[in-house]
Design a protein around this motif. Structure first.
Motif, PDB file in Angstrom:
ATOM      1  N   UNK A  38       0.850  -1.183   0.000  1.00 18.78           N
ATOM      2  CA  UNK A  38       0.000   0.000   0.000  1.00 18.78           C
ATOM      3  C   UNK A  38       0.888   1.236   0.000  1.00 18.78           C
ATOM      4  N   UNK A  39       0.761   2.063  -1.022  1.00 17.31           N
ATOM      5  CA  UNK A  39       1.546   3.291  -1.126  1.00 17.31           C
ATOM      6  C   UNK A  39       0.639   4.500  -0.981  1.00 17.31           C
ATOM      7  N   UNK A  58      -7.301  -1.955   5.819  1.00 17.93           N
ATOM      8  CA  UNK A  58      -7.462  -2.510   4.474  1.00 17.93           C
ATOM      9  C   UNK A  58      -6.504  -3.672   4.250  1.00 17.93           C
ATOM     10  N   UNK A  59      -5.271  -3.516   4.691  1.00 16.24           N
ATOM     11  CA  UNK A  59      -4.295  -4.596   4.524  1.00 16.24           C
ATOM     12  C   UNK A  59      -4.725  -5.838   5.294  1.00 16.24           C
ATOM     13  N   UNK A  68      -3.409 -13.061  -1.384  1.00 18.42           N
ATOM     14  CA  UNK A  68      -2.299 -12.182  -1.739  1.00 18.42           C
ATOM     15  C   UNK A  68      -1.242 -12.168  -0.639  1.00 18.42           C
ATOM     16  N   UNK A  69       0.011 -12.126  -1.058  1.00 12.11           N
ATOM     17  CA  UNK A  69       1.101 -11.911  -0.109  1.00 12.11           C
ATOM     18  C   UNK A  69       1.200 -10.398   0.097  1.00 12.11           C
ATOM     19  N   UNK A  70       0.833  -9.938   1.289  1.00 11.71           N
ATOM     20  CA  UNK A  70       0.644  -8.515   1.542  1.00 11.71           C
ATOM     21  C   UNK A  70       1.717  -7.998   2.497  1.00 11.71           C
ATOM     22  N   UNK A  71       2.367  -6.917   2.111  1.00 10.57           N
ATOM     23  CA  UNK A  71       3.254  -6.208   3.020  1.00 10.57           C
ATOM     24  C   UNK A  71       2.364  -5.451   4.010  1.00 10.57           C
ATOM     25  N   UNK A  72       2.522  -5.689   5.295  1.00 10.22           N
ATOM     26  CA  UNK A  72       1.611  -5.124   6.285  1.00 10.22           C
ATOM     27  C   UNK A  72       1.953  -3.672   6.638  1.00 10.22           C
ATOM     28  N   UNK A  73       3.020  -3.122   6.084  1.00  8.67           N
ATOM     29  CA  UNK A  73       3.427  -1.761   6.398  1.00  8.67           C
ATOM     30  C   UNK A  73       3.033  -0.807   5.271  1.00  8.67           C
ATOM     31  N   UNK A 221     -18.827  -6.015   7.383  1.00  5.62           N
ATOM     32  CA  UNK A 221     -17.484  -5.448   7.251  1.00  5.62           C
ATOM     33  C   UNK A 221     -17.479  -4.409   6.131  1.00  5.62           C
ATOM     34  N   UNK A 222     -17.303  -3.146   6.487  1.00  5.21           N
ATOM     35  CA  UNK A 222     -17.381  -2.100   5.469  1.00  5.21           C
ATOM     36  C   UNK A 222     -16.102  -1.940   4.656  1.00  5.21           C
ATOM     37  N   UNK A 223     -15.072  -2.712   4.975  1.00  2.00           N
ATOM     38  CA  UNK A 223     -13.847  -2.640   4.166  1.00  2.00           C
ATOM     39  C   UNK A 223     -13.870  -3.599   2.974  1.00  2.00           C
ATOM     40  N   UNK A 224     -14.939  -4.331   2.806  1.00  8.59           N
ATOM     41  CA  UNK A 224     -14.987  -5.283   1.687  1.00  8.59           C
ATOM     42  C   UNK A 224     -14.851  -4.580   0.339  1.00  8.59           C
TER      43      UNK A 224
END
Length: 236
Positions: A38-39, A58-59, A68-73, A221-224
């Protein structure tokens, strides 16, 4: 000429990994370790540092619902920095003036035209507010008078993972601030048939700005929809 987004992401990862090798150990982790990071774009004119808990939430949802392999930062990078051209997904938001410097305008235009994806959220949820008026003016200057258009509520972004019949309402829209309207649409700049800039006056960032552990208190969940946005950005 723009390239398919998957090819863009692959090439960006290769380029970024090469840059990381030469910059040394203090740089970001190599993109090859992740499918998504996430940028957030910082910019000189406005208050870009908003919705501080939203990226982590979101992450978390991407980890919860996808493989997905997600960078948590969250990664924060100036729009004026050419390194932003390597990001698979960018987020930009604020309440105040948007007035790009020459470098910011050049990078934004190049990124969009080369296959990138920017999600832009108006934190004022006000179509007559400072952010909306000045951001839309920047888009007209870069991409033409009619570049930003409403997208239909059956657009593929609404079925990219979960199914929606248009953009979900936010509690922010209903609290009497801004123009006191529910915006039942999103706008976009389309490049080669795909969304390159997704633009919201719904203040989705504030709607998703809470500790992800509090999600259990929500009926739904409102982030869907955030998951849909990311999946569309990664696969369209």
């Amino acid at each position: 000429m723009s390239m398919p987004r998957r090819k863009f992401i692959k090439n960006a990862c290769i380029a970024f990994a090469a840059q990381t090798f030469f910059r040394g150990a203090n740089s970001w982790a190599q993109s090859s370790d992740y499918d998504f990071y996430f940028t957030r774009l910082s910019y000189e004119s406005g208050d870009w540092e908003v919705d501080e808990r939203m990226p982590a939430n979101v992450l978390n949802s991407l980890i919860e619902y996808t493989s997905l392999r997600v960078d948590i930062k969250e990664r924060i990078i100036p729009l004026s920095d050419p390194a932003m051209l390597n990001a698979p997904f960018c987020y930009m938001a604020g309440h105040r003036l948007v007035q790009f410097s020459d470098a910011e305008a050049q990078n934004f235009k190049q990124y969009v035209e080369n296959g990138g994806f920017v999600f832009v959220d108006d934190c004022n949820h006000d179509i007559d507010g400072m952010f909306a008026k000045t951001f839309e003016a920047q888009m007209r200057g870069l991409f033409g008078e009619d570049a930003l258009q409403k997208i239909p509520n059956d657009h593929p972004i609404y079925s990219a993972f979960f199914t929606f019949d248009g953009p979900p309402r936010t509690s922010i829209e209903l609290n009497g601030w801004g123009d006191d309207l529910v915006h039942n649409y999103l706008k976009a700049i389309i490049v080669n048939g795909k969304i390159a800039v997704l633009y919201s006056n719904k203040d989705l960032g504030c709607e998703w700005d809470y500790d992800f552990r509090n999600k259990r208190w929500l009926k739904e969940d409102n982030t869907k929809f955030a998951v849909n946005i990311v999946l569309y950005a990664m696969t369209a």
